[in-house]
Scaffold this motif. Structure first.
Motif, PDB file in Angstrom:
ATOM      1  N   TRP A  21      -2.250   0.702   9.871  1.00  0.00           N
ATOM      2  CA  TRP A  21      -1.369  -0.357   9.393  1.00  0.00           C
ATOM      3  C   TRP A  21      -0.445  -0.818  10.526  1.00  0.00           C
ATOM      4  N   CYS A  22       0.121   0.118  11.282  1.00  0.00           N
ATOM      5  CA  CYS A  22       1.016  -0.225  12.394  1.00  0.00           C
ATOM      6  C   CYS A  22       0.295  -1.082  13.434  1.00  0.00           C
ATOM      7  N   ALA A  23      -0.954  -0.753  13.726  1.00  0.00           N
ATOM      8  CA  ALA A  23      -1.736  -1.534  14.689  1.00  0.00           C
ATOM      9  C   ALA A  23      -1.938  -2.962  14.176  1.00  0.00           C
ATOM     10  N   LYS A  24      -2.200  -3.109  12.892  1.00  0.00           N
ATOM     11  CA  LYS A  24      -2.357  -4.446  12.301  1.00  0.00           C
ATOM     12  C   LYS A  24      -1.050  -5.232  12.356  1.00  0.00           C
ATOM     13  N   VAL A  25       0.065  -4.542  12.133  1.00  0.00           N
ATOM     14  CA  VAL A  25       1.377  -5.199  12.210  1.00  0.00           C
ATOM     15  C   VAL A  25       1.624  -5.695  13.632  1.00  0.00           C
ATOM     16  N   LEU A  32       1.993  -8.506   6.906  1.00  0.00           N
ATOM     17  CA  LEU A  32       2.024  -7.812   8.186  1.00  0.00           C
ATOM     18  C   LEU A  32       2.827  -8.523   9.270  1.00  0.00           C
ATOM     19  N   ASN A  33       3.042  -9.827   9.136  1.00  0.00           N
ATOM     20  CA  ASN A  33       3.688 -10.569  10.220  1.00  0.00           C
ATOM     21  C   ASN A  33       5.190 -10.781   9.989  1.00  0.00           C
ATOM     22  N   THR A  34       5.812  -9.889   9.229  1.00  0.00           N
ATOM     23  CA  THR A  34       7.221 -10.033   8.893  1.00  0.00           C
ATOM     24  C   THR A  34       8.106  -9.105   9.722  1.00  0.00           C
ATOM     25  N   VAL A  35       9.392  -9.434   9.762  1.00  0.00           N
ATOM     26  CA  VAL A  35      10.372  -8.570  10.420  1.00  0.00           C
ATOM     27  C   VAL A  35      10.377  -7.195   9.747  1.00  0.00           C
ATOM     28  N   THR A  36      10.315  -7.183   8.428  1.00  0.00           N
ATOM     29  CA  THR A  36      10.322  -5.913   7.687  1.00  0.00           C
ATOM     30  C   THR A  36       9.181  -5.010   8.147  1.00  0.00           C
ATOM     31  N   ALA A  37       7.989  -5.569   8.237  1.00  0.00           N
ATOM     32  CA  ALA A  37       6.829  -4.782   8.675  1.00  0.00           C
ATOM     33  C   ALA A  37       7.003  -4.309  10.112  1.00  0.00           C
ATOM     34  N   GLU A  38       7.527  -5.174  10.980  1.00  0.00           N
ATOM     35  CA  GLU A  38       7.696  -4.763  12.376  1.00  0.00           C
ATOM     36  C   GLU A  38       8.723  -3.648  12.516  1.00  0.00           C
ATOM     37  N   VAL A  39       9.834  -3.763  11.804  1.00  0.00           N
ATOM     38  CA  VAL A  39      10.850  -2.700  11.877  1.00  0.00           C
ATOM     39  C   VAL A  39      10.248  -1.374  11.416  1.00  0.00           C
ATOM     40  N   LEU A  40       9.535  -1.380  10.294  1.00  0.00           N
ATOM     41  CA  LEU A  40       8.920  -0.146   9.818  1.00  0.00           C
ATOM     42  C   LEU A  40       7.898   0.382  10.823  1.00  0.00           C
ATOM     43  N   ALA A  41       7.070  -0.490  11.381  1.00  0.00           N
ATOM     44  CA  ALA A  41       6.074  -0.050  12.363  1.00  0.00           C
ATOM     45  C   ALA A  41       6.758   0.578  13.575  1.00  0.00           C
ATOM     46  N   ARG A  42       7.860   0.016  14.008  1.00  0.00           N
ATOM     47  CA  ARG A  42       8.589   0.580  15.144  1.00  0.00           C
ATOM     48  C   ARG A  42       9.178   1.947  14.785  1.00  0.00           C
ATOM     49  N   GLN A  51      13.098  -0.604  -1.622  1.00  0.00           N
ATOM     50  CA  GLN A  51      11.886  -1.202  -2.185  1.00  0.00           C
ATOM     51  C   GLN A  51      10.597  -0.437  -1.876  1.00  0.00           C
ATOM     52  N   TYR A  52      10.596   0.293  -0.782  1.00  0.00           N
ATOM     53  CA  TYR A  52       9.359   0.957  -0.361  1.00  0.00           C
ATOM     54  C   TYR A  52       9.461   2.477  -0.319  1.00  0.00           C
ATOM     55  N   GLN A  76       0.870  -1.172   0.000  1.00  0.00           N
ATOM     56  CA  GLN A  76       0.000   0.000   0.000  1.00  0.00           C
ATOM     57  C   GLN A  76       0.910   1.226   0.000  1.00  0.00           C
ATOM     58  N   ILE A  77       0.666   2.163  -0.890  1.00  0.00           N
ATOM     59  CA  ILE A  77       1.486   3.364  -0.966  1.00  0.00           C
ATOM     60  C   ILE A  77       0.779   4.484  -0.209  1.00  0.00           C
ATOM     61  N   ILE A  78       1.500   5.050   0.749  1.00  0.00           N
ATOM     62  CA  ILE A  78       0.993   6.223   1.455  1.00  0.00           C
ATOM     63  C   ILE A  78       2.008   7.327   1.235  1.00  0.00           C
ATOM     64  N   GLY A  79       1.695   8.543   1.637  1.00  0.00           N
ATOM     65  CA  GLY A  79       2.563   9.706   1.440  1.00  0.00           C
ATOM     66  C   GLY A  79       4.051   9.448   1.286  1.00  0.00           C
ATOM     67  N   PRO A  80       4.784   9.283   2.387  1.00  0.00           N
ATOM     68  CA  PRO A  80       6.246   9.233   2.303  1.00  0.00           C
ATOM     69  C   PRO A  80       6.833   7.911   1.825  1.00  0.00           C
ATOM     70  N   GLY A  81       6.101   6.820   1.872  1.00  0.00           N
ATOM     71  CA  GLY A  81       6.652   5.533   1.451  1.00  0.00           C
ATOM     72  C   GLY A  81       5.571   4.481   1.393  1.00  0.00           C
ATOM     73  N   GLY A  82       5.956   3.298   0.945  1.00  0.00           N
ATOM     74  CA  GLY A  82       5.006   2.193   0.846  1.00  0.00           C
ATOM     75  C   GLY A  82       4.963   1.369   2.114  1.00  0.00           C
ATOM     76  N   LEU A  83       3.854   0.681   2.319  1.00  0.00           N
ATOM     77  CA  LEU A  83       3.687  -0.196   3.477  1.00  0.00           C
ATOM     78  C   LEU A  83       3.654  -1.642   2.994  1.00  0.00           C
ATOM     79  N   PRO A  84       4.524  -2.508   3.509  1.00  0.00           N
ATOM     80  CA  PRO A  84       4.523  -3.907   3.076  1.00  0.00           C
ATOM     81  C   PRO A  84       3.159  -4.560   3.247  1.00  0.00           C
ATOM     82  N   ALA A  85       2.785  -5.389   2.280  1.00  0.00           N
ATOM     83  CA  ALA A  85       1.490  -6.066   2.323  1.00  0.00           C
ATOM     84  C   ALA A  85       1.461  -7.154   3.393  1.00  0.00           C
TER      85      ALA A  85
END
Length: 162
Positions: free
Chosen positions: A115-119, A31-41, A72-73, A20-29
């Protein structure tokens, strides 16, 4: 400071991966990955070092994840050197990664908070299986060790080791 991705490309690889693309960058599809958690943090204004990532996000590859999120994002992830005292008495310099507060604010205004809450929920659900994963890893390591242990091999800190 990390390189920023080439934004002149017509189609980013992030959208090809379902991000999902939002303003400053994309959000990984996923949600249960290390990549998503690092971005959420990082989107929670956290500043992460590699040691933080080991204990908080279960990865030893924070630098690779940060570069992947940038490439990538499209996230502008900054890194600064930070002194850290070591158990052996040295002072080591480590990288501390973060996203600038104004970028985080723009991302949150564009909907990244949901998205962060879902992650967080997806990672919490994954962590519920941690004990089982540790048991599986222990069995796999024991089986491998039994097959490949040389009778004369010793550990560095065992009695009698050279």
């Amino acid at each position: 400071q990390m390189k920023t991705p080439d934004t002149t490309k017509a189609v980013s690889s992030a959208t090809r991966q379902g991000a999902q693309i939002i303003g400053p960058g994309g959000l990984p599809a996923k949600l249960n990955t290390v990549t998503a958690e690092v971005l959420a943090r990082l989107l929670n204004y956290e500043r992460l070092t590699s040691l933080d990532a080991v204990f908080e996000a279960s990865t030893t590859r924070l630098s690779a994840v940060a570069h992947y999120l940038a490439r990538q994002y499209g996230w502008e992830i900054e890194a600064v050197d930070k002194a850290a005292g070591c158990r052996d008495g040295r002072v080591a310099w480590v990288a501390e990664y973060f996203i600038a507060p104004e970028i985080v604010a723009r991302a949150m205004a564009a909907g990244a908070g949901d998205w962060c809450a879902k992650v967080r929920a997806a990672r919490r659900a994954r962590r519920a299986h941690a004990a089982r994963a540790r048991r599986e890893a222990e069995r796999a390591n024991a089986a491998r060790s039994a097959r490949s242990h040389h009778p004369g091999q010793q550990g560095l800190f065992e009695e009698g080791a050279a």
